[in-house]
Design a protein around this motif. Sequence first.
Motif, mmCIF file in Angstrom:
data_model
loop_
_atom_site.group_PDB
_atom_site.id
_atom_site.type_symbol
_atom_site.label_atom_id
_atom_site.label_comp_id
_atom_site.label_asym_id
_atom_site.label_seq_id
_atom_site.Cartn_x
_atom_site.Cartn_y
_atom_site.Cartn_z
ATOM 1 N N UNK A 267 1.891 9.200 -5.910
ATOM 2 C CA UNK A 267 2.425 10.534 -5.586
ATOM 3 C C UNK A 267 3.503 10.957 -6.580
ATOM 4 N N UNK A 268 4.345 10.013 -6.947
ATOM 5 C CA UNK A 268 5.394 10.298 -7.924
ATOM 6 C C UNK A 268 4.790 10.647 -9.272
ATOM 7 N N UNK A 269 3.768 9.899 -9.680
ATOM 8 C CA UNK A 269 3.096 10.159 -10.963
ATOM 9 C C UNK A 269 2.451 11.543 -10.963
ATOM 10 N N UNK A 270 1.785 11.900 -9.877
ATOM 11 C CA UNK A 270 1.144 13.209 -9.780
ATOM 12 C C UNK A 270 2.209 14.310 -9.868
ATOM 13 N N UNK A 271 3.307 14.120 -9.172
ATOM 14 C CA UNK A 271 4.397 15.098 -9.211
ATOM 15 C C UNK A 271 4.950 15.238 -10.625
ATOM 16 N N UNK A 272 5.172 14.147 -11.306
ATOM 17 C CA UNK A 272 5.686 14.180 -12.682
ATOM 18 C C UNK A 272 4.708 14.911 -13.598
ATOM 19 N N UNK A 273 3.424 14.624 -13.485
ATOM 20 C CA UNK A 273 2.406 15.286 -14.320
ATOM 21 C C UNK A 273 2.403 16.791 -14.051
ATOM 22 N N UNK A 274 2.434 17.176 -12.775
ATOM 23 C CA UNK A 274 2.445 18.605 -12.441
ATOM 24 C C UNK A 274 3.707 19.296 -12.967
ATOM 25 N N UNK A 275 4.855 18.642 -12.852
ATOM 26 C CA UNK A 275 6.095 19.222 -13.364
ATOM 27 C C UNK A 275 6.063 19.377 -14.883
ATOM 28 N N UNK A 276 5.467 18.415 -15.571
ATOM 29 C CA UNK A 276 5.340 18.502 -17.030
ATOM 30 C C UNK A 276 4.437 19.667 -17.424
ATOM 31 N N UNK A 277 3.358 19.852 -16.677
ATOM 32 C CA UNK A 277 2.455 20.976 -16.960
ATOM 33 C C UNK A 277 3.194 22.302 -16.768
ATOM 34 N N UNK A 278 3.940 22.432 -15.691
ATOM 35 C CA UNK A 278 4.700 23.655 -15.433
ATOM 36 C C UNK A 278 5.742 23.862 -16.534
ATOM 37 N N UNK B 288 0.839 -1.195 0.000
ATOM 38 C CA UNK B 288 0.000 0.000 0.000
ATOM 39 C C UNK B 288 0.882 1.256 0.000
ATOM 40 N N UNK B 289 1.952 1.251 0.785
ATOM 41 C CA UNK B 289 2.871 2.383 0.837
ATOM 42 C C UNK B 289 3.572 2.566 -0.504
ATOM 43 N N UNK B 290 3.947 1.453 -1.121
ATOM 44 C CA UNK B 290 4.597 1.532 -2.428
ATOM 45 C C UNK B 290 3.639 2.086 -3.468
ATOM 46 N N UNK B 291 2.364 1.674 -3.392
ATOM 47 C CA UNK B 291 1.343 2.145 -4.325
ATOM 48 C C UNK B 291 1.111 3.639 -4.139
ATOM 49 N N UNK B 292 0.999 4.091 -2.884
ATOM 50 C CA UNK B 292 0.793 5.507 -2.604
ATOM 51 C C UNK B 292 1.987 6.331 -3.074
ATOM 52 N N UNK B 293 3.185 5.777 -2.888
ATOM 53 C CA UNK B 293 4.376 6.487 -3.304
ATOM 54 C C UNK B 293 4.437 6.601 -4.822
ATOM 55 N N UNK B 294 4.080 5.556 -5.535
ATOM 56 C CA UNK B 294 4.120 5.603 -6.995
ATOM 57 C C UNK B 294 3.028 6.531 -7.533
#
Length: 183
Positions: A16-27, A8-14
Amino acid sequence: MEMKSSKRAAMEMSVGTMVTIVLLMIVLVLGIFFIQRIFTSGTNAIDTIDNQVQSEIQKLFSREDAKLAFYPTSRDVIVKRGDIPKGFAFSVRNNDVENAEFTFSTTATDASKCGSTFTEEDANEILLGGSGTFSVGPGDISEGRIVKFVVPESAPSCTIAYDLEIKKGSVTYTGINFFLAIK
C-alpha cells in the motif's frame, strides 16, 4: 498463526505504501509538466505581444518624416477609477545625423470637464512616468516609452486634455495632444 498474520499485514502495508508513493510521484511529475507548459505559453504570449507592439510602432513610422509615434493612435486613453494603471506609449525618431538627447514631459492642459474638485494639478499628480530623458542614435527610433495613469476611486468621471512635449536639448522637437477619459 499470529506471526503469519502480522507478516501478511506488514506485507499489505508495504505494498500500500509503495502504491501510494508511485501515485504521488505520478501526480508530482504531471504537476511539474503542467506548470512548465503554463509558463512556456505565458512567455510565448508576452513575446507575441511585444512583436505586435514593435510592428505597430514600425507602421506608425512608415512616413519618412514622422518624428513621433503615439499609441493608441486614436489619442484617446481610457481608464477606470481605481483600476490597475493604464496609459499610452510613444517612440521618437531622431531625424538628425548625430546622437541626440531628448526630454519629454506630459502635462494636463484642460481639466475643466472634471469640475472644481479635480484640477489640472490633480490631473498631473495621477501621472506615472510622465517625464524623463532618453538618447537616440542618428536616424534611429527610440525604445518605446510608457506613461501610465494611476486614477484613484475618488476621481470624477470626466475627460482631461494633456500635451506630450518632446524637446531636443532646449528646443521643442515634436509633440502631441491627447485625451484621458476617466470612467
